[in-house]
Design an enzyme around this catalytic site. Structure first.
Site, PDB file in Angstrom:
ATOM      1  N   ASN A  42      35.668  17.938 -29.546  1.00 22.68           N
ATOM      2  CA  ASN A  42      37.039  18.010 -30.082  1.00 22.68           C
ATOM      3  C   ASN A  42      37.166  19.181 -31.056  1.00 22.68           C
ATOM      4  OD1 ASN A  42      35.319  16.368 -31.700  1.00 22.68           O
ATOM      5  ND2 ASN A  42      37.039  15.310 -32.637  1.00 22.68           N
ATOM      6  N   GLU A  44      39.786  20.310 -34.002  1.00 21.92           N
ATOM      7  CA  GLU A  44      40.963  19.937 -34.797  1.00 21.92           C
ATOM      8  C   GLU A  44      41.632  21.164 -35.401  1.00 21.92           C
ATOM      9  OE1 GLU A  44      39.672  16.759 -37.430  1.00 21.92           O
ATOM     10  OE2 GLU A  44      39.641  15.362 -35.724  1.00 21.92           O
ATOM     11  N   CYS A  53      41.381  17.101 -27.993  1.00 26.26           N
ATOM     12  CA  CYS A  53      40.316  16.127 -27.728  1.00 26.26           C
ATOM     13  C   CYS A  53      39.160  16.772 -26.970  1.00 26.26           C
ATOM     14  CB  CYS A  53      40.851  14.972 -26.894  1.00 26.26           C
ATOM     15  SG  CYS A  53      41.906  13.828 -27.801  1.00 26.26           S
ATOM     16  N   GLU A  55      37.696  15.659 -24.346  1.00 29.68           N
ATOM     17  CA  GLU A  55      37.910  15.596 -22.892  1.00 29.68           C
ATOM     18  C   GLU A  55      38.761  16.771 -22.427  1.00 29.68           C
ATOM     19  OE1 GLU A  55      38.310  13.261 -25.142  1.00 29.68           O
ATOM     20  OE2 GLU A  55      37.910  11.256 -24.356  1.00 29.68           O
ATOM     21  N   CYS A  87      41.367   8.657 -25.173  1.00 26.37           N
ATOM     22  CA  CYS A  87      42.721   8.296 -25.597  1.00 26.37           C
ATOM     23  C   CYS A  87      43.646   8.279 -24.373  1.00 26.37           C
ATOM     24  CB  CYS A  87      43.232   9.271 -26.656  1.00 26.37           C
ATOM     25  SG  CYS A  87      43.755  10.877 -26.000  1.00 26.37           S
ATOM     26  N   CYS A  90      44.250  11.646 -22.709  1.00 25.31           N
ATOM     27  CA  CYS A  90      43.087  12.154 -21.973  1.00 25.31           C
ATOM     28  C   CYS A  90      42.838  11.379 -20.692  1.00 25.31           C
ATOM     29  CB  CYS A  90      41.856  12.165 -22.872  1.00 25.31           C
ATOM     30  SG  CYS A  90      41.929  13.533 -24.043  1.00 25.31           S
TER      31      CYS A  90
HETATM   32  N1  THU Z   1      39.397  12.347 -29.922  1.00 26.67           N
HETATM   33  C1  THU Z   1      38.774  12.877 -28.813  1.00 26.67           C
HETATM   34  O1  THU Z   1      38.194  13.965 -28.870  1.00 26.67           O
HETATM   35  N2  THU Z   1      38.834  12.168 -27.662  1.00 26.67           N
HETATM   36  C2  THU Z   1      39.462  10.976 -27.518  1.00 26.67           C
HETATM   37  O2  THU Z   1      39.653  10.525 -26.417  1.00 26.67           O
HETATM   38  C3  THU Z   1      39.870  10.239 -28.724  1.00 26.67           C
HETATM   39  C4  THU Z   1      40.111  11.098 -29.911  1.00 26.67           C
HETATM   40  C5  THU Z   1      39.365  13.118 -31.156  1.00 26.67           C
HETATM   41  C6  THU Z   1      40.703  13.731 -31.512  1.00 26.67           C
HETATM   42  C7  THU Z   1      40.539  13.916 -33.003  1.00 26.67           C
HETATM   43  O3  THU Z   1      39.885  15.161 -33.224  1.00 26.67           O
HETATM   44  C8  THU Z   1      39.615  12.783 -33.417  1.00 26.67           C
HETATM   45  O4  THU Z   1      39.004  12.316 -32.232  1.00 26.67           O
HETATM   46  C9  THU Z   1      40.327  11.635 -34.106  1.00 26.67           C
HETATM   47  O5  THU Z   1      41.401  11.210 -33.358  1.00 26.67           O
END
Ligand code: THU
Length: 137
Positions: A42, A44, A53, A55, A87, A90
């Protein structure tokens, strides 16, 4: 099919995650139709909604490498307080490239905790075939 190579790839990517805001590090790995593994983390952003994310990052890596189909996926994150899981957005991203019966491994610090299918995570879903594209098999 085994997650033996998917897990270390996702774990290594997770170690390089850029998640200074949430502190929630995620790694994702995808096996494409030729057997190659693509992994990413991920990413940010100070403007929170622009975060990406793991994925989504991994799909971009796979597409750039020429992969067009995901036959197996793995997501790794902290297993506490909840089982890592893609999520909603994704799940839909994976749906573009993955068959509904393809496995998704949910993993924590000690390895795979549970394996589900994309269909388990996204029932009654909308996909490429609704728009006249071939269904992903
Ligand atoms: N996140 C992912 O990378 N994949 C997911 O499917 C769930 C959430 C990340 C996004 C963000 O950087 C952190 O987790 C908190 O939401």
């Amino acid at each position: 099919m085994s997650s033996d190579d998917l897990y270390p790839a996702a774990l290594a990517a997770r170690a390089r995650a850029y998640a200074p805001y949430s502190g929630y590090l995620v790694g994702a790995s995808l096996r494409d139709e030729t057997g190659r593994v693509h992994a990413a983390a991920n990413v940010e952003n100070a403007a929170y909604p622009q975060s990406q994310c793991a994925e989504a990052s991994a799909i971009g890596v796979m597409i750039a490498a020429g992969g067009r189909k995901i036959v197996e996926a793995l997501v790794v994150a902290d297993e506490q307080p909840g089982l890592p899981s893609p999520c909603g957005a994704c799940r839909q991203r994976l749906r573009e490239f993955m068959a509904l019966d393809a496995p998704i491994h949910l993993a924590g610090a000690a390895g795979v905790i549970r394996t589900v299918t994309l269909g388990d995570l996204l029932p009654l879903s909308f996909g490429p075939e609704h728009l006249g594209r071939e269904a992903v098999r």
